[in-house]
Design a protein around this motif. Structure first.
Motif: not given
Length: 158
Positions: A147-151
């Motif tokens: 999720v952090l990477k996607l953000l």
């Protein structure tokens, strides 16, 4: 046949956007030179940083260097593109705008690439050293990291 030679000579001298193809060839040579410097940069600078990180007591700096090594390897490419385009002395405002946009995009891409790679290192550091590691399943930790990477990808693309 003389007309063809005239046309080829005219194209060679006038080139594109008022820049002759001789300048394009020199700019291409400059860019290739920076690609070669990239290998030297990796060989000397990054290897030197690896030696320094091995001398420290913690593994954090080694993990951070490992995460940013590939993105840092892209910096000489950005510099090569910048120097090559500066050599061309582009006067056409539209072309200059596109080149400026490309350089800015490469810089932003490198910055967010570094952040993207650091997410793995810091997610393991944050969640791997606390009691959360015992409570949270590894799949959840992987999900948080993704999720952090996607953000970061979304922010970088914006």
């Amino acid at each position: 046949m003389d007309r063809l030679i005239e046309i080829v000579t005219s194209v060679w001298e006038q080139g594109y956007a008022g820049i002759d193809f001789g300048k394009f060839l020199v700019a291409f040579g400059i860019f290739i030179g920076f690609l070669l410097l990239r290998q030297l940069f990796t060989k000397f600078v990054i290897k030197r940083l690896e030696v320094y990180t091995l001398k420290t007591e913690t593994e954090l700096d080694e993990q951070v260097l490992e995460a940013v090594k590939r993105p840092l390897d892209f910096i000489p490419i950005i510099l090569g593109f910048f120097v090559a385009t500066e050599y061309l002395s582009i006067q056409d405002g539209r072309v200059l705008h596109v080149v400026d946009y490309l350089i800015r995009s490469m810089i932003i891409f490198t910055f967010f690439w570094i952040l993207y790679r650091l997410v793995d290192e810091f997610s393991h550091l944050i969640f791997g050293t606390t009691k959360l590691d015992q409570k949270l399943h590894s799949a959840l930790l992987s999900w948080i990291s993704n999720v952090l990477k996607l953000l970061l990808i979304a922010i970088g693309a914006a």
